[in-house]
Write an enzyme that holds these catalytic residues in place. Structure first.
Site, PDB file in Angstrom:
ATOM      1  N   GLY A  72      52.898  33.280  36.610  1.00 59.11           N
ATOM      2  CA  GLY A  72      53.449  34.135  37.648  1.00 59.11           C
ATOM      3  C   GLY A  72      52.450  34.367  38.762  1.00 59.11           C
ATOM      4  CD  GLU A 111      46.860  35.138  34.983  1.00 62.73           C
ATOM      5  OE1 GLU A 111      47.884  35.618  34.500  1.00 62.73           O
ATOM      6  OE2 GLU A 111      46.362  35.550  36.051  1.00 62.73           O
ATOM      7  CG  ASP A 158      49.932  39.960  41.206  1.00 69.35           C
ATOM      8  OD1 ASP A 158      50.779  40.522  40.491  1.00 69.35           O
ATOM      9  OD2 ASP A 158      48.840  39.555  40.774  1.00 69.35           O
ATOM     10  N   GLY A 179      48.138  41.589  36.475  1.00 62.24           N
ATOM     11  CA  GLY A 179      48.235  41.854  35.033  1.00 62.24           C
ATOM     12  C   GLY A 179      46.896  41.810  34.328  1.00 62.24           C
ATOM     13  N   GLY A 182      52.064  37.947  32.211  1.00 59.58           N
ATOM     14  CA  GLY A 182      52.890  38.815  33.050  1.00 59.58           C
ATOM     15  C   GLY A 182      54.343  38.733  32.621  1.00 59.58           C
TER      16      GLY A 182
HETATM   17  C1  5RP Z   1      48.498  38.453  35.569  1.00 62.24           C
HETATM   18  C2  5RP Z   1      49.134  37.864  36.769  1.00 62.24           C
HETATM   19  C3  5RP Z   1      50.616  37.861  36.820  1.00 62.24           C
HETATM   20  O1  5RP Z   1      51.051  36.546  36.865  1.00 62.24           O
HETATM   21  C4  5RP Z   1      51.083  38.617  38.035  1.00 62.24           C
HETATM   22  O2  5RP Z   1      50.581  39.938  37.969  1.00 62.24           O
HETATM   23  C5  5RP Z   1      52.608  38.636  38.129  1.00 62.24           C
HETATM   24  O3  5RP Z   1      53.164  39.389  37.094  1.00 62.24           O
HETATM   25  P1  5RP Z   1      54.716  39.577  36.921  1.00 62.24           P
HETATM   26  O4  5RP Z   1      55.298  38.243  36.578  1.00 62.24           O
HETATM   27  O5  5RP Z   1      54.850  40.588  35.804  1.00 62.24           O
HETATM   28  O6  5RP Z   1      55.291  40.111  38.211  1.00 62.24           O
HETATM   29  O7  5RP Z   1      48.493  37.390  37.673  1.00 62.24           O
HETATM   30  O8  5RP Z   1      47.101  38.480  35.699  1.00 62.24           O
END
Ligand code: 5RP
Length: 234
Positions: free
Chosen positions: A86, A107, A88, A101, A31
Site C-alpha cells: 500500500g 517495506e 500513503d 503504518g 497496512g
Molecule cells: C505501512 C505503509 C502502508 O502501506 C500505508 O500506511 C498505507 O496503509 P493503508 O493501506 O492502511 O492505507 O506504508 O508502513
C-alpha cells in the site's frame, strides 16, 4: 474506516493480485490494503496456488500465517519476483510516501530487491504533489532528538511518533519514527538525498523510482497506472 474506502482498497487488492503467478516469491506489504492482498492470497493458496511470501512486518507475518500463506525470510530468499504494498500518497510520477503504518524500513528493503513493485491504494491516496501526509522517517533511538533537529533543518516540523501508551513508538527493527510535516514537497529527489545524509536517519518514507504499477481501487473496479519506463537500473 468508511465502507466505500475499504471497498476501494479491496478492489485495488483484487486487481493487484492479477500480477501474481504460480511459483513466485512475493513481497507482502503492510497496512489495511496490503491486508486485503494477504487475505485474498490466502484464498488462492487454499485453491492450489504455489507461492512464498516475504512479510514486511510482524503484523503481516501473523496475518499471512493465519491465512495459510507459506512464508520465507530474507535469509532464505534474496530476490523477490513481485511485491504488492500500500501507500500513503502517490503523485502523478508514481512517487510514493510510505510508512504511515510504521513499516517503511522493511517495506523499502523488500521493494528494493523486487523485480516488480505494485502499489495498491484507494483513490484518496492520489495527490498532485507529495507532502500533505507527514513524511515518516525512521531514526535510531539514540539519535532521535538530534535527528529531529536535523530533520527540521530540511524545512519541516518534526514530531516523534508515540504509541498508544504515550511512549515512543518502536518499529519492528527497534527504531523510532519521526513524522515530518512539510506541507508540500517540491523536490522529492533532493529531499531524499538530504534525508539520506543525516546521521541517525535509518531510512525515510519517500519511495522514488520504485513503483512500477499503481492500482487505484474505485467503487466499481480498479484503475491501473503504469510507469512509462521500467525504473530499475536507470
Ligand atoms: C505501512 C505503509 C502502508 O502501506 C500505508 O500506511 C498505507 O496503509 P493503508 O493501506 O492502511 O492505507 O506504508 O508502513
Amino acid at each position: 474506516m468508511a465502507a466505500d474506502i475499504d471497498t476501494e482498497k479491496r478492489r485495488a487488492a483484487e486487481r493487484g493480485l492479477e500480477y501474481v503467478e504460480d511459483g513466485m516469491v512475493l513481497g507482502l506489504g503492510t497496512g489495511s490494503t496490503a491486508a486485503h492482498v494477504v487475505r485474498l492470497l490466502g484464498e488462492r493458496v487454499g485453491a492450489g496456488l504455489k507461492v512464498r511470501g516475504v512479510p514486511t512486518s510482524r503484523s503481516t507475518h501473523a496475518l499471512a500465517e493465519a491465512c495459510g500463506v507459506p512464508l520465507a525470510t530474507l535469509d532464505e530468499v534474496t530476490r523477490i519476483d513481485l511485491t504488492i504494498d500500500g501507500a500513503d500518497e502517490v503523485d502523478p510520477e508514481l512517487r510514493v510516501i510510505k510508512g504511515g503504518g510504521g513499516a517503511l524500513l522493511r517495506e523499502k528493503i523488500v521493494a528494493s530487491i523486487s523485480e516488480k513493485l505494485v502499489i495498491v491504494v484507494d483513490s484518496s491516496k492520489l495527490v498532485e504533489r507529495l507532502g500533505a501526509f507527514d513524511l515518516p522517517v525512521e531514526v535510531t533511538p539514540y539519535a532521535r532528538k538530534v535527528a529531529c533537529i536535523a530533520l527540521e533543518a530540511t524545512g519541516c516540523s518534526a514530531r516523534l511518533r508515540l504509541g498508544g501508551d504515550g511512549v515512543p513508538f518502536v518499529t519492528d527493527e527497534g527504531n523510532s519514527l519521526v513524522d515530518c510535516a512539510y506541507g508540500a514537497i517540491d523536490h522529492p529527489r533532493a529531499l531524499a538525498n538530504r534525508l539520506n545524509a543525516i546521521v541517525g536517519v535509518v531510512e525515510h518514507g519517500l519511495f522514488l523510482d520504485m513503483a512500477d504499477i499503481v492500482v487505484v481501487g474505485r467503487a466499481g473496479g480498479a484503475e491501473v497506472i503504469e510507469r512509462a519506463t521500467h525504473p530499475h537500473g536507470t
